[in-house]
Design a protein around this motif. Structure first.
Motif, mmCIF file in Angstrom:
data_model
loop_
_atom_site.group_PDB
_atom_site.id
_atom_site.type_symbol
_atom_site.label_atom_id
_atom_site.label_comp_id
_atom_site.label_asym_id
_atom_site.label_seq_id
_atom_site.Cartn_x
_atom_site.Cartn_y
_atom_site.Cartn_z
ATOM 1 N N LEU A 1 0.830 -1.198 0.000
ATOM 2 C CA LEU A 1 0.000 0.000 0.000
ATOM 3 C C LEU A 1 0.872 1.258 0.000
ATOM 4 O O LEU A 1 0.653 2.181 -0.796
ATOM 5 N N GLU A 2 1.872 1.292 0.858
ATOM 6 C CA GLU A 2 2.767 2.456 0.918
ATOM 7 C C GLU A 2 3.523 2.644 -0.396
ATOM 8 O O GLU A 2 3.680 3.777 -0.865
ATOM 9 N N GLN A 3 3.964 1.542 -1.019
ATOM 10 C CA GLN A 3 4.694 1.645 -2.285
ATOM 11 C C GLN A 3 3.798 2.173 -3.399
ATOM 12 O O GLN A 3 4.235 2.982 -4.220
ATOM 13 N N ILE A 4 2.562 1.725 -3.453
ATOM 14 C CA ILE A 4 1.640 2.229 -4.477
ATOM 15 C C ILE A 4 1.409 3.723 -4.284
ATOM 16 O O ILE A 4 1.415 4.496 -5.244
ATOM 17 N N LYS A 5 1.222 4.154 -3.048
ATOM 18 C CA LYS A 5 0.961 5.569 -2.781
ATOM 19 C C LYS A 5 2.176 6.443 -3.080
ATOM 20 O O LYS A 5 2.039 7.650 -3.292
ATOM 21 N N LYS A 6 3.378 5.854 -3.144
ATOM 22 C CA LYS A 6 4.593 6.606 -3.473
ATOM 23 C C LYS A 6 4.910 6.578 -4.964
ATOM 24 O O LYS A 6 5.854 7.225 -5.402
ATOM 25 N N MET A 7 4.135 5.854 -5.748
ATOM 26 C CA MET A 7 4.379 5.749 -7.188
ATOM 27 C C MET A 7 4.029 7.083 -7.859
ATOM 28 O O MET A 7 3.258 7.873 -7.314
ATOM 29 N N PRO A 8 4.578 7.304 -9.051
ATOM 30 C CA PRO A 8 4.243 8.545 -9.762
ATOM 31 C C PRO A 8 2.792 8.544 -10.232
ATOM 32 O O PRO A 8 2.167 7.490 -10.366
ATOM 33 N N SER A 9 2.287 9.725 -10.464
ATOM 34 C CA SER A 9 0.948 9.896 -10.999
ATOM 35 C C SER A 9 0.923 9.311 -12.412
ATOM 36 O O SER A 9 1.918 9.414 -13.126
ATOM 37 N N PRO A 10 -0.122 8.682 -12.809
ATOM 38 C CA PRO A 10 -1.441 8.544 -12.215
ATOM 39 C C PRO A 10 -1.593 7.313 -11.310
ATOM 40 O O PRO A 10 -2.650 7.107 -10.731
ATOM 41 N N LEU A 11 -0.545 6.499 -11.193
ATOM 42 C CA LEU A 11 -0.666 5.255 -10.430
ATOM 43 C C LEU A 11 -1.015 5.496 -8.969
ATOM 44 O O LEU A 11 -1.797 4.757 -8.387
ATOM 45 N N ASN A 12 -0.460 6.523 -8.371
ATOM 46 C CA ASN A 12 -0.735 6.806 -6.954
ATOM 47 C C ASN A 12 -2.126 7.388 -6.725
ATOM 48 O O ASN A 12 -2.531 7.585 -5.587
ATOM 49 N N GLN A 13 -2.850 7.640 -7.799
ATOM 50 C CA GLN A 13 -4.204 8.182 -7.698
ATOM 51 C C GLN A 13 -5.289 7.104 -7.837
ATOM 52 O O GLN A 13 -6.473 7.391 -7.677
ATOM 53 N N ILE A 14 -4.889 5.874 -8.152
ATOM 54 C CA ILE A 14 -5.869 4.798 -8.300
ATOM 55 C C ILE A 14 -6.530 4.555 -6.954
ATOM 56 O O ILE A 14 -5.863 4.466 -5.923
ATOM 57 N N ARG A 15 -7.835 4.445 -6.953
ATOM 58 C CA ARG A 15 -8.565 4.194 -5.719
ATOM 59 C C ARG A 15 -8.282 2.779 -5.239
ATOM 60 O O ARG A 15 -8.289 1.839 -6.036
ATOM 61 N N ILE A 16 -8.025 2.630 -3.944
ATOM 62 C CA ILE A 16 -7.708 1.331 -3.370
ATOM 63 C C ILE A 16 -8.753 0.956 -2.331
ATOM 64 O O ILE A 16 -9.041 1.732 -1.418
ATOM 65 N N VAL A 17 -9.316 -0.239 -2.508
ATOM 66 C CA VAL A 17 -10.218 -0.818 -1.517
ATOM 67 C C VAL A 17 -9.431 -1.929 -0.837
ATOM 68 O O VAL A 17 -8.989 -2.874 -1.494
ATOM 69 N N MET A 18 -9.233 -1.798 0.466
ATOM 70 C CA MET A 18 -8.499 -2.790 1.242
ATOM 71 C C MET A 18 -9.446 -3.910 1.640
ATOM 72 O O MET A 18 -10.537 -3.647 2.153
ATOM 73 N N LEU A 19 -9.022 -5.143 1.367
ATOM 74 C CA LEU A 19 -9.783 -6.331 1.761
ATOM 75 C C LEU A 19 -9.024 -7.007 2.893
ATOM 76 O O LEU A 19 -7.815 -7.181 2.801
#
Length: 160
Positions: free
Chosen positions: A88-106
């Motif tokens: 989760l932290e790595q995705i949020k640190k990725m460059p845009s637009p990848l860090n903007q993808i909505r994430i639903v945690m299961l």
């Protein structure tokens, strides 16, 4: 909202719609896949089983607007909770637009501190995994109603 405007919004949300599912449990994947086929047949599910596979795929999709998923369903235990938090932290640190993808945690975890941490790290929603297939179907009906038929998702924007 006018009917034509609502129809255009829904049509735009479904255009090339893809969901990245990060789930290491094969049994859960089968339930998710079947529920999605029943409730979100217009959406292409793409499953990976490890954080490494997820990051590789997202990096491949970075400059391919048509490949970027509209939503990520992220299992918290991959197979450990630490692996889920790190991804989760790595995705949020990725460059845009990848860090903007909505994430639903299961997660199977109902621990309040896990739920709080997930939101603090930027998830859009947190779902405690259902116990039965009928509950998975209900979840995906609600997911469809909210993420594809109600909200306005932003267009993919690149930052170079």
């Amino acid at each position: 909202m006018k009917t034509n405007d609502a129809h255009s919004l829904i049509k735009a949300n479904f255009k090339l719609a893809k969901v990245l599912i990060v789930e290491d449990n094969d049994d859960h994947w089968i339930l998710i896949k079947q529920a999605m086929q029943q409730c979100l047949s217009e959406v292409t599910p793409v499953r990976v089983a490890t954080p490494e596979q997820a990051l590789t795929l997202l990096n491949e999709w970075h400059y391919q607007e048509w490949e970027i998923p509209k939503l990520i369903l992220l299992d918290l235990y991959l197979p450990t909770i630490q692996a889920g938090w790190e991804l989760l932290e790595q995705i949020k640190k990725m460059p845009s637009p990848l860090n903007q993808i909505r994430i639903v945690m299961l997660s199977s975890s109902e621990v309040p501190s896990d739920i709080l941490k997930a939101y603090q790290l930027g998830v859009s929603s947190y779902l405690v995994k259902p116990a039965s297939f009928a509950d998975w179907v209900t979840y995906f009906q609600e997911l469809r109603a909210y993420w594809w038929e109600t909200v306005s998702l932003p267009p993919t924007q690149y930052s170079f």
